[in-house]
Design an enzyme around this catalytic site. Structure first.
Site, short mmCIF file in Angstrom:
data_model
loop_
_atom_site.label_atom_id
_atom_site.label_comp_id
_atom_site.label_asym_id
_atom_site.label_seq_id
_atom_site.Cartn_x
_atom_site.Cartn_y
_atom_site.Cartn_z
N LEU A 80 22.02 12.78 54.94
CA LEU A 80 21.99 14.05 55.67
C LEU A 80 20.63 14.66 55.39
O LEU A 80 20.20 14.71 54.22
CB LEU A 80 23.10 15.00 55.19
CG LEU A 80 24.55 14.56 55.44
CD1 LEU A 80 25.51 15.60 54.88
CD2 LEU A 80 24.81 14.34 56.92
N ASP A 81 19.92 15.11 56.42
CA ASP A 81 18.59 15.65 56.17
C ASP A 81 18.68 16.96 55.39
O ASP A 81 19.76 17.53 55.20
CB ASP A 81 17.80 15.81 57.47
CG ASP A 81 18.40 16.82 58.43
OD1 ASP A 81 18.66 17.96 58.02
OD2 ASP A 81 18.61 16.47 59.61
N ARG A 82 17.54 17.43 54.93
CA ARG A 82 17.48 18.59 54.05
C ARG A 82 18.18 19.81 54.66
O ARG A 82 18.81 20.60 53.95
CB ARG A 82 16.01 18.93 53.74
CG ARG A 82 15.83 20.03 52.71
CD ARG A 82 14.35 20.40 52.60
NE ARG A 82 13.55 19.29 52.11
CZ ARG A 82 13.26 19.08 50.84
NH1 ARG A 82 13.71 19.92 49.92
NH2 ARG A 82 12.51 18.05 50.49
#
Length: 234
Positions: free
Chosen positions: A101-103
């Site tokens: 999951l991206d930041r």
């Protein structure tokens, strides 16, 4: 496997450091009796500083990933491993995130040290549903659900169309999107392809697993019932 090596592989320290744990009397059985490095005892009976050993290899856990945290072992800034006991980062085999999951995406993240299990979860043929709640910068046009479900949408830089995905419109700027694959930044790129921008993104479900009442930033080890539930929706 010798007890010293097993404890070291769980991240409690190097073999030399684990030997010192034995010498200092910090390794005991469930009754508090001091153990020695060459003792043969069931692993579930071993205690370090009075606490049971971490789960053996084959670990699968669920993390409620907060915003601003990166799925990486080396990136700068706050990492998902900072939310776990420090020794979890030192386990052998390595504890890896199952996909990323991206930041700026929050929600359900799985981690495992079982390579076969990781592959089974992310393999395209598994088609485990992944459900995201997206908050958008602009009102939905009205044709997005049909377009996403068609299985013909092409993303920039891709050579094959996306698999059909289900869009459930909640209101003008919020929608729940169910994917059956996991391409790079897929949700954000899908909405960009229809002229919109995702302002907030949260993963609610993977397979048959949901976060339930797991608080933001917290984690729990998954048991066999959880694993069955994970694949029940595939």
């Amino acid at each position: 496997m010798k007890l010293v090596k097993h404890i070291a592989n769980l991240g409690y320290g190097s073999r030399k450091q684990v030997q010192w744990l034995f010498r200092e009397g910090r390794v005991t059985d469930a009754d508090g009796e001091v153990l020695y490095a060459d003792d043969a005892v069931p692993l579930d009976a071993v205690r370090i500083d009075g606490e049971p050993l971490d789960p053996p290899p084959g670990l699968l856990l669920m993390l409620h990933k907060p915003l601003g945290v990166t799925c990486s072992t080396k990136d700068t800034g706050r990492l998902v491993y900072d939310l776990l006991p420090p020794r979890y980062r030192l386990r052998d085999p390595l504890l890896s995130t199952v996909g990323r999951l991206d930041r700026e995406t929050s929600g359900l993240l799985l981690l495992t040290d079982d390579g076969q299990l990781l592959h089974r979860i992310i393999a395209p043929k598994s088609r485990l549903p992944k459900v995201y709640l997206a908050t958008l910068a602009q009102d939905l046009r009205g044709d997005e659900a049909a377009l996403f479900a068609a299985g013909t949408l092409m993303l920039d830089g891709e050579k094959t169309p996306l698999l059909p995905a289900e869009l459930d419109v909640l209101d003008a700027r919020r929608a729940r999107l169910t994917l059956h694959e996991g391409r790079y930044h897929q949700v954000r790129r899908m909405f960009a392809a229809v002229g919109n921008h995702v302002e907030a993104l949260h993963r609610e479900r993977v397979g048959g697993l949901t976060l339930g009442d797991l608080p933001d930033g917290q984690w729990r080890v998954l048991d066999e019932e959880d694993r069955t539930r994970l694949f029940a929706a595939s």
